[in-house]
Design an enzyme around this catalytic site. Structure first.
Site, PDB file in Angstrom:
ATOM      1  N   GLU A 207      -7.110   5.551   7.010  1.00 58.70           N
ATOM      2  CA  GLU A 207      -6.810   6.936   6.638  1.00 58.70           C
ATOM      3  C   GLU A 207      -7.984   7.543   5.880  1.00 58.70           C
ATOM      4  O   GLU A 207      -8.297   8.719   6.036  1.00 58.70           O
ATOM      5  CB  GLU A 207      -5.504   6.990   5.819  1.00 58.70           C
ATOM      6  CG  GLU A 207      -4.298   6.781   6.724  1.00 58.70           C
ATOM      7  CD  GLU A 207      -3.098   6.156   6.040  1.00 58.70           C
ATOM      8  OE1 GLU A 207      -3.061   6.102   4.801  1.00 58.70           O
ATOM      9  OE2 GLU A 207      -2.197   5.699   6.782  1.00 58.70           O
TER      10      GLU A 207
ATOM     11  N   GLY B 203       2.571  -0.840   4.437  1.00 59.52           N
ATOM     12  CA  GLY B 203       2.672   0.562   4.051  1.00 59.52           C
ATOM     13  C   GLY B 203       4.130   0.981   3.896  1.00 59.52           C
ATOM     14  O   GLY B 203       4.752   0.755   2.855  1.00 59.52           O
ATOM     15  N   GLY B 204       4.680   1.564   4.937  1.00 58.76           N
ATOM     16  CA  GLY B 204       6.030   2.133   4.882  1.00 58.76           C
ATOM     17  C   GLY B 204       7.080   1.198   4.291  1.00 58.76           C
ATOM     18  O   GLY B 204       7.874   1.601   3.419  1.00 58.76           O
TER      19      GLY B 204
ATOM     20  N   ASN C 223       0.860  -1.185   0.000  1.00 59.79           N
ATOM     21  CA  ASN C 223       0.000   0.000   0.000  1.00 59.79           C
ATOM     22  C   ASN C 223       0.896   1.235   0.000  1.00 59.79           C
ATOM     23  O   ASN C 223       1.389   1.645   1.044  1.00 59.79           O
ATOM     24  CB  ASN C 223      -0.911  -0.023   1.238  1.00 59.79           C
ATOM     25  CG  ASN C 223      -1.789   1.214   1.294  1.00 59.79           C
ATOM     26  OD1 ASN C 223      -1.940   1.927   0.312  1.00 59.79           O
ATOM     27  ND2 ASN C 223      -2.369   1.469   2.460  1.00 59.79           N
ATOM     28  N   TRP C 224       1.065   1.792  -1.180  1.00 59.13           N
ATOM     29  CA  TRP C 224       1.995   2.932  -1.303  1.00 59.13           C
ATOM     30  C   TRP C 224       1.411   4.238  -0.793  1.00 59.13           C
ATOM     31  O   TRP C 224       2.126   5.228  -0.659  1.00 59.13           O
ATOM     32  CB  TRP C 224       2.400   3.104  -2.770  1.00 59.13           C
ATOM     33  CG  TRP C 224       3.361   2.053  -3.256  1.00 59.13           C
ATOM     34  CD1 TRP C 224       4.005   1.109  -2.499  1.00 59.13           C
ATOM     35  CD2 TRP C 224       3.810   1.868  -4.608  1.00 59.13           C
ATOM     36  NE1 TRP C 224       4.816   0.339  -3.299  1.00 59.13           N
ATOM     37  CE2 TRP C 224       4.717   0.787  -4.598  1.00 59.13           C
ATOM     38  CE3 TRP C 224       3.521   2.502  -5.815  1.00 59.13           C
ATOM     39  CZ2 TRP C 224       5.349   0.332  -5.758  1.00 59.13           C
ATOM     40  CZ3 TRP C 224       4.147   2.045  -6.963  1.00 59.13           C
ATOM     41  CH2 TRP C 224       5.062   0.974  -6.945  1.00 59.13           C
ATOM     42  N   LYS C 225       0.120   4.273  -0.574  1.00 60.15           N
ATOM     43  CA  LYS C 225      -0.526   5.526  -0.135  1.00 60.15           C
ATOM     44  C   LYS C 225      -0.169   6.639  -1.128  1.00 60.15           C
ATOM     45  O   LYS C 225      -0.055   6.376  -2.315  1.00 60.15           O
ATOM     46  CB  LYS C 225      -0.120   5.844   1.308  1.00 60.15           C
ATOM     47  CG  LYS C 225      -0.291   4.621   2.220  1.00 60.15           C
ATOM     48  CD  LYS C 225      -0.132   4.911   3.672  1.00 60.15           C
ATOM     49  CE  LYS C 225      -0.334   3.628   4.466  1.00 60.15           C
ATOM     50  NZ  LYS C 225      -0.349   3.838   5.901  1.00 60.15           N
TER      51      LYS C 225
ATOM     52  N   SER D   2       2.779  -1.433  10.508  1.00 60.46           N
ATOM     53  CA  SER D   2       4.222  -1.513  10.779  1.00 60.46           C
ATOM     54  C   SER D   2       4.794  -2.908  10.540  1.00 60.46           C
ATOM     55  O   SER D   2       5.711  -3.335  11.258  1.00 60.46           O
ATOM     56  CB  SER D   2       4.538  -1.017  12.197  1.00 60.46           C
ATOM     57  OG  SER D   2       4.092   0.325  12.356  1.00 60.46           O
TER      58      SER D   2
ATOM     59  N   GLU E 131      -6.204  -3.937  10.471  1.00 61.72           N
ATOM     60  CA  GLU E 131      -5.195  -2.892  10.644  1.00 61.72           C
ATOM     61  C   GLU E 131      -5.512  -2.069  11.889  1.00 61.72           C
ATOM     62  O   GLU E 131      -6.281  -1.100  11.820  1.00 61.72           O
ATOM     63  CB  GLU E 131      -5.185  -1.974   9.418  1.00 61.72           C
ATOM     64  CG  GLU E 131      -4.812  -2.697   8.142  1.00 61.72           C
ATOM     65  CD  GLU E 131      -4.034  -1.781   7.197  1.00 61.72           C
ATOM     66  OE1 GLU E 131      -2.992  -2.223   6.714  1.00 61.72           O
ATOM     67  OE2 GLU E 131      -4.456  -0.640   6.978  1.00 61.72           O
TER      68      GLU E 131
HETATM   69  P1  PGA Z   1       2.342   0.829   7.712  1.00 59.47           P
HETATM   70  O1  PGA Z   1       0.934   1.029   6.966  1.00 59.47           O
HETATM   71  O2  PGA Z   1       2.894  -0.496   7.246  1.00 59.47           O
HETATM   72  O3  PGA Z   1       3.178   2.001   7.260  1.00 59.47           O
HETATM   73  O4  PGA Z   1       2.070   0.838   9.179  1.00 59.47           O
HETATM   74  C1  PGA Z   1       0.055  -0.054   6.772  1.00 59.47           C
HETATM   75  C2  PGA Z   1      -1.193   0.436   6.119  1.00 59.47           C
HETATM   76  O5  PGA Z   1      -1.662   1.548   6.451  1.00 59.47           O
HETATM   77  O6  PGA Z   1      -1.769  -0.247   5.244  1.00 59.47           O
END
Ligand code: PGA
Length: 250
Positions: free
Chosen positions: A98, A233-234, A11-13, A212, A168
């Site tokens: 989000e 994500g990150g 998930n690159w956001k 995370s 999540e």
């Molecule tokens: P994160 O994000 O791995 O940066 O915590 C996960 C997500 O929001 O899908």
């Protein structure tokens, strides 16, 4: 119990330009050539086409990060399922925290988006999860059950196993704080039970953990009996880190 193919989604956001997305895919593909897992990349709308084209001929799939529930209409700034399908996008993230927290995504809208995605043959990746206050108040299961019941209300029980659920916990997203293996397993098993009570083939449903996840903790989380993958994500922004997580999935 049926074998569930592991599922790892990036998930690159709101990260990566088209050029950066292309560079990532070129770096990732050789690193994950041997994986048995389902690998999904979720770029911005603008980079979807580039990622779809670069991964052609591979098993990597592509997901959007959101969509509107209607097919067409006067909804400035929105994108619909048929538009995604036309690009050969195969999946869509729905209800990310989000979007719920920052953009007012409602359970009512999600109750329309999930079946709209299924009807268009897009695999929905529905995100659910509790806030820190809800966890501290002992309300985690209540929150998860409420979200699942509301967001999946209009999905036929025979279609439920086509939905991928991402657990999540909001307090673990982007914070570096990961749920403990016990917390992740407990929540994902609970989600499977809720879906089972809807009469679904819950043992076939893929349930992901997100929050995370990184190379250092992925193997432990992915080994949990009810955690079938990750929404990352990150750590999905770096091809080496993401490939290491895919490798941990098998
Ligand atoms: P994160 O994000 O791995 O940066 O915590 C996960 C997500 O929001 O899908």
């Amino acid at each position: 119990m049926p074998e569930r193919t592991p599922y790892i989604a990036a998930n690159w956001k709101m990260n990566k330009t088209v050029a950066e997305a292309a560079e990532f895919v070129d770096a990732l593909l050789p690193r994950i050539a041997a994986t048995q897992a389902d690998v999904v990349i979720c770029p911005s709308f603008l980079a979807l086409h580039e990622v779809v084209e670069r991964r052609r001929g591979t098993a990597v799939r592509v997901a959007a990060q959101n969509m509107h529930e209607d097919g067409t209409g006067a909804f400035t700034g929105e994108v619909s399922a048929p538009m995604l399908v036309e690009l050969d996008v195969e999946a869509v993230v729905l209800g990310h925290s989000e979007r719920r927290q920052l953009f007012g995504e409602s359970d009512e809208a999600l109750a329309r988006k999930v079946p709209a995605a299924l009807a268009a043959d897009l695999e929905p990746i529905l995100c659910v999860g509790e806030s820190e206050a809800a966890r501290d108040g002992g309300e985690t299961e209540e929150v998860l059950e409420r979200q699942l019941q509301a967001d999946l209300a209009t999905v036929e029980s025979g279609d439920l196993a086509r939905v991928v659920i991402a657990y999540e916990p909001i307090w673990a997203i982007g914070t570096g704080r990961t749920a403990t293996p016990e917390q992740a397993q407990e929540a994902c098993a609970f989600i499977r039970d809720v879906v089972r009570m809807r009469g679904a083939a819950a043992d076939q449903m893929r349930i992901l953990y997100g929050g995370s996840m990184k190379p250092a903790n992925a193997a432990e989380l992915l080994a949990l009996p009810d955690v079938d993958g990750g929404l990352v994500g990150g750590a999905s922004l770096d091809p080496e880190d993401f490939a290491a997580i895919v490798e941990a999935a098998g």
